[in-house]
Design a protein around this motif. Structure first.
Motif, PDB file in Angstrom:
ATOM      1  N   ALA A 128       0.560  -1.092  -0.294  1.00  0.00           N
ATOM      2  CA  ALA A 128      -0.063  -0.427  -0.212  1.00  0.00           C
ATOM      3  C   ALA A 128       0.631   0.960  -0.336  1.00  0.00           C
ATOM      4  CB  ALA A 128      -0.947  -0.259   1.133  1.00  0.00           C
ATOM      5  N   ALA A 129       1.863   0.935   0.502  1.00  0.00           N
ATOM      6  CA  ALA A 129       2.726   2.218   0.690  1.00  0.00           C
ATOM      7  C   ALA A 129       3.486   2.330  -0.537  1.00  0.00           C
ATOM      8  CB  ALA A 129       3.681   2.439   2.363  1.00  0.00           C
ATOM      9  N   ALA A 130       3.832   1.637  -1.220  1.00  0.00           N
ATOM     10  CA  ALA A 130       4.709   1.402  -2.426  1.00  0.00           C
ATOM     11  C   ALA A 130       3.576   2.367  -3.219  1.00  0.00           C
ATOM     12  CB  ALA A 130       4.837   0.039  -3.228  1.00  0.00           C
ATOM     13  N   ARG A 131       2.305   2.160  -3.109  1.00  0.00           N
ATOM     14  CA  ARG A 131       0.971   2.568  -3.924  1.00  0.00           C
ATOM     15  C   ARG A 131       1.018   4.061  -3.772  1.00  0.00           C
ATOM     16  NH1 ARG A 131      -2.681  -0.829  -6.974  1.00  0.00           N
ATOM     17  NH2 ARG A 131      -4.541   0.685  -4.844  1.00  0.00           N
ATOM     18  N   SER A 132       1.210   4.296  -3.005  1.00  0.00           N
ATOM     19  CA  SER A 132       0.919   5.778  -1.951  1.00  0.00           C
ATOM     20  C   SER A 132      -0.711   5.636  -1.484  1.00  0.00           C
ATOM     21  CB  SER A 132       0.747   6.729  -3.184  1.00  0.00           C
ATOM     22  OG  SER A 132       2.417   7.349  -3.238  1.00  0.00           O
ATOM     23  N   ASP A 133      -1.409   4.330  -1.513  1.00  0.00           N
ATOM     24  CA  ASP A 133      -2.949   4.384  -1.109  1.00  0.00           C
ATOM     25  C   ASP A 133      -2.509   4.814   0.611  1.00  0.00           C
ATOM     26  OD1 ASP A 133      -3.251   3.274  -2.835  1.00  0.00           O
ATOM     27  OD2 ASP A 133      -3.240   1.227  -2.167  1.00  0.00           O
ATOM     28  N   ASP A 134      -3.937   5.254   0.417  1.00  0.00           N
ATOM     29  CA  ASP A 134      -4.344   5.745   2.178  1.00  0.00           C
ATOM     30  C   ASP A 134      -4.095   4.763   3.385  1.00  0.00           C
ATOM     31  OD1 ASP A 134      -4.867   7.334   4.142  1.00  0.00           O
ATOM     32  OD2 ASP A 134      -7.428   8.064   3.246  1.00  0.00           O
ATOM     33  N   ILE A 135      -2.718   4.980   3.894  1.00  0.00           N
ATOM     34  CA  ILE A 135      -3.382   3.170   5.302  1.00  0.00           C
ATOM     35  C   ILE A 135      -4.158   3.308   5.958  1.00  0.00           C
ATOM     36  CG2 ILE A 135      -1.410   2.257   6.537  1.00  0.00           C
ATOM     37  CD1 ILE A 135       0.264   2.786   4.470  1.00  0.00           C
ATOM     38  N   PRO A 136      -4.734   3.939   6.637  1.00  0.00           N
ATOM     39  CA  PRO A 136      -5.016   4.585   7.312  1.00  0.00           C
ATOM     40  C   PRO A 136      -6.995   3.937   7.579  1.00  0.00           C
ATOM     41  CG  PRO A 136      -4.028   6.806   7.476  1.00  0.00           C
ATOM     42  CD  PRO A 136      -3.865   5.419   6.300  1.00  0.00           C
TER      43      PRO A 136
END
Length: 196
Positions: free
Chosen positions: A162-170
């Motif tokens: 998710a971080a690699a994709r710049s997703d909204d983790i929260p």
């Protein structure tokens, strides 16, 4: 306890390009299996293949003062993002950290109030900061928590992807009962897909 394992050249193969064996597969499909280094590094390799501007690891490994951690940084690399899955040996626990501006974002599926000394050292080295700046530069990101003691590696991989994709983790929510099967399919297909 998570065991660091070197790939055994005599072990029966499962996913050859990622050097994963049938033993790694057995760990992954077991409901009480804690992911090992081989599975974590296989997933990190897939992230780097899919997102070349994201650095997860490299052949040039820098040992951090003999503490058992390796930081995968190439001097002079031009990268957009850095994502790492860290094994905290004192807690026998995998978690994800990534750089966001001048902050080290920590995504931990077992909420903690403090880091072990070795994890703190690793994150300080990652951020290249001194200890007095630790609380200002390390941010514990809100995230879904695991419901057992075995799934930390699955969550760490899901959050690293998710971080690699710049997703909204929260905002992310996973179905924990499906995560092992999902990762198995991704590894066999040599391509990660978002965990749901």
């Amino acid at each position: 306890m998570t065991v660091a394992m070197e790939p055994d050249p005599n072990a029966a193969k499962w996913v050859i390009p990622l050097m994963l064996s049938v033993l790694d597969r057995a760990i992954l499909v077991s409901p009480t299996g804690k992911l090992n280094d081989n599975l974590i590094h296989g997933a990190l390799r897939l992230i780097m293949n899919q997102y070349p501007s994201v650095l997860c690891q490299s052949p040039m490994r820098q040992k951090l003062k003999g503490r058992g951690y390796e930081c995968y940084l190439d001097k002079g690399d031009k990268i957009n993002r850095f994502v790492q899955i860290i094994h905290d040996k004192q807690r026998d626990h995998w978690f994800c950290a990534y750089l966001k501006g001048s902050k080290v974002m920590v995504v931990d599926s077992i909420r903690t109030t403090h880091l072990s000394d070795t994890s703190s050292l690793f994150l300080q080295q990652l951020a290249r900061m001194d200890k007095s700046m630790l609380n200002q530069n390390i941010v514990f990101q809100r995230c879904q928590q695991q419901t057992d003691v075995y799934s930390c590696g699955l969550y760490a991989i899901a959050y690293a992807f998710a971080a690699a994709r710049s997703d909204d983790i929260p905002q992310m929510r996973f179905t924990q009962s499906q995560m092992r099967r999902h990762l198995k399919g991704c590894l066999e297909n040599l391509k990660l897909a978002p965990f749901l």
